[in-house]
Motif scaffolding. Structure first.
Motif, short mmCIF file in Angstrom:
data_model
loop_
_atom_site.label_atom_id
_atom_site.label_comp_id
_atom_site.label_asym_id
_atom_site.label_seq_id
_atom_site.Cartn_x
_atom_site.Cartn_y
_atom_site.Cartn_z
N GLN A 74 1.02 -1.07 0.15
CA GLN A 74 0.10 0.01 0.15
C GLN A 74 0.99 1.30 -0.10
OE1 GLN A 74 -2.42 0.80 3.64
NE2 GLN A 74 -4.04 1.47 2.42
N TRP A 75 0.92 1.92 -1.05
CA TRP A 75 1.79 2.99 -1.28
C TRP A 75 1.35 4.39 -0.61
CZ3 TRP A 75 6.76 2.11 -3.14
CH2 TRP A 75 6.74 1.11 -3.92
N ARG A 76 1.99 4.90 0.37
CA ARG A 76 1.49 5.77 1.30
C ARG A 76 1.83 7.11 0.99
NH1 ARG A 76 -2.27 4.14 4.26
NH2 ARG A 76 -1.84 5.46 6.15
N ARG A 77 3.14 7.75 0.36
CA ARG A 77 3.31 8.94 0.48
C ARG A 77 4.54 8.95 -0.72
NH1 ARG A 77 6.50 12.68 3.87
NH2 ARG A 77 6.67 10.83 5.26
N LEU A 78 4.75 10.07 -1.64
CA LEU A 78 5.93 10.27 -2.59
C LEU A 78 6.59 11.47 -2.08
CD1 LEU A 78 7.62 9.49 -5.21
CD2 LEU A 78 5.88 10.82 -6.19
N ARG A 79 7.66 11.15 -1.80
CA ARG A 79 8.66 12.60 -1.44
C ARG A 79 9.58 12.87 -2.53
NH1 ARG A 79 11.37 13.33 3.81
NH2 ARG A 79 11.67 11.25 3.46
N ILE A 80 9.63 13.89 -3.29
CA ILE A 80 10.74 14.40 -4.52
C ILE A 80 11.94 15.08 -3.54
CG2 ILE A 80 11.48 15.53 -6.51
CD1 ILE A 80 9.34 13.31 -6.82
N ARG A 81 12.92 14.50 -3.54
CA ARG A 81 14.26 15.02 -2.95
C ARG A 81 14.97 15.88 -3.92
NH1 ARG A 81 16.72 11.85 1.38
NH2 ARG A 81 17.85 13.71 1.23
N ASP A 82 15.34 15.63 -5.09
CA ASP A 82 16.14 16.51 -6.02
C ASP A 82 15.73 16.03 -7.36
OD1 ASP A 82 18.18 17.83 -6.82
OD2 ASP A 82 19.54 16.23 -7.08
N THR A 83 15.95 17.22 -8.29
CA THR A 83 15.79 16.92 -9.71
C THR A 83 16.83 17.56 -10.31
OG1 THR A 83 14.54 18.74 -10.14
CG2 THR A 83 13.34 16.79 -9.96
N VAL A 84 17.29 16.84 -11.39
CA VAL A 84 18.50 17.30 -12.15
C VAL A 84 18.20 17.14 -13.73
CG1 VAL A 84 20.80 16.86 -12.88
CG2 VAL A 84 20.35 16.44 -10.66
N GLY A 85 17.98 18.30 -14.34
CA GLY A 85 17.74 18.21 -15.92
C GLY A 85 16.03 17.93 -15.98
N GLY A 86 15.88 17.24 -17.03
CA GLY A 86 14.44 16.63 -17.24
C GLY A 86 13.28 17.57 -17.51
N GLY A 87 13.65 18.83 -17.80
CA GLY A 87 12.82 19.90 -18.12
C GLY A 87 12.00 19.95 -19.55
N PRO A 88 11.14 20.51 -19.75
CA PRO A 88 10.47 20.35 -21.19
C PRO A 88 11.39 20.61 -22.41
CG PRO A 88 9.59 21.86 -19.71
CD PRO A 88 10.65 21.64 -19.12
N ASP A 89 12.57 21.10 -22.30
CA ASP A 89 13.49 21.28 -23.62
C ASP A 89 14.57 20.22 -23.20
OD1 ASP A 89 11.75 23.12 -24.70
OD2 ASP A 89 12.92 24.59 -23.36
N ASP A 90 14.59 19.33 -22.30
CA ASP A 90 15.76 18.29 -22.02
C ASP A 90 15.57 17.02 -22.83
OD1 ASP A 90 17.45 20.25 -20.40
OD2 ASP A 90 16.18 19.82 -18.49
N ALA A 91 16.94 16.45 -22.74
CA ALA A 91 16.52 15.24 -23.41
C ALA A 91 16.64 14.01 -22.51
CB ALA A 91 17.76 14.85 -24.53
N THR A 92 17.26 14.34 -21.36
CA THR A 92 17.43 13.34 -20.14
C THR A 92 17.20 13.96 -18.52
OG1 THR A 92 19.78 13.89 -19.87
CG2 THR A 92 19.17 11.92 -21.52
#
Length: 136
Positions: A78-96
């Motif tokens: 039973q999945w309870r909660r998601l926490r995003i800790r960090d993002t690198v790249g991955g924007g609308p214009d990025d490839a990765t």
């Protein structure tokens, strides 16, 4: 309530934790009427798919070169909660892009645990897909 692949979701909040209504967040992505704009959006939609047991979306959002034969969500969790800790790249214009997250869950016997991963994402045929991840 809204039905997605047999599971009911209350319209109030999306499982991914943004605080938005499901119909205005991951709902359209899981239904196939919208595409995630960023790697984080894909991460959030995949988490929602895990919560709802949407195995078809999980398989479709996995890179073709790394997708396992069985891309279904684990059972008895039973999945309870998601926490995003960090993002690198991955924007609308990025490839990765990369997204580090912690997903809290409860097992069938009631014990609590979490999954801590840094996921890698890439564009395949113009769409964001999950490539792989490093567990912590």
């Amino acid at each position: 309530m809204q039905k997605t692949n047999g599971a009911c979701v209350q319209a109030a909040y999306c499982p991914c934790g943004t605080g938005q209504e499901f119909q205005n967040c991951c709902g359209p992505v899981l239904a196939g009427t919208a595409e995630p704009a960023t790697a984080e959006d894909l991460m959030r939609s995949r988490y929602s798919a895990f919560v709802l047991g949407d195995d078809a979306y999980l398989a479709a959002s996995w890179h073709s070169t790394t997708r396992p034969a069985d891309a279904s969500a684990p059972t008895g969790i039973q999945w309870r909660r998601l926490r995003i800790r960090d993002t690198v790249g991955g924007g609308p214009d990025d490839a990765t892009g990369e997204v580090e997250f912690i997903a809290h869950f409860r097992t069938a016997d009631g014990s609590r645990d979490f999954l801590h991963e840094r996921s890698r994402f890439a564009r395949e045929n113009g769409r964001w897909v999950y490539v792989d991840g490093e567990l912590f």
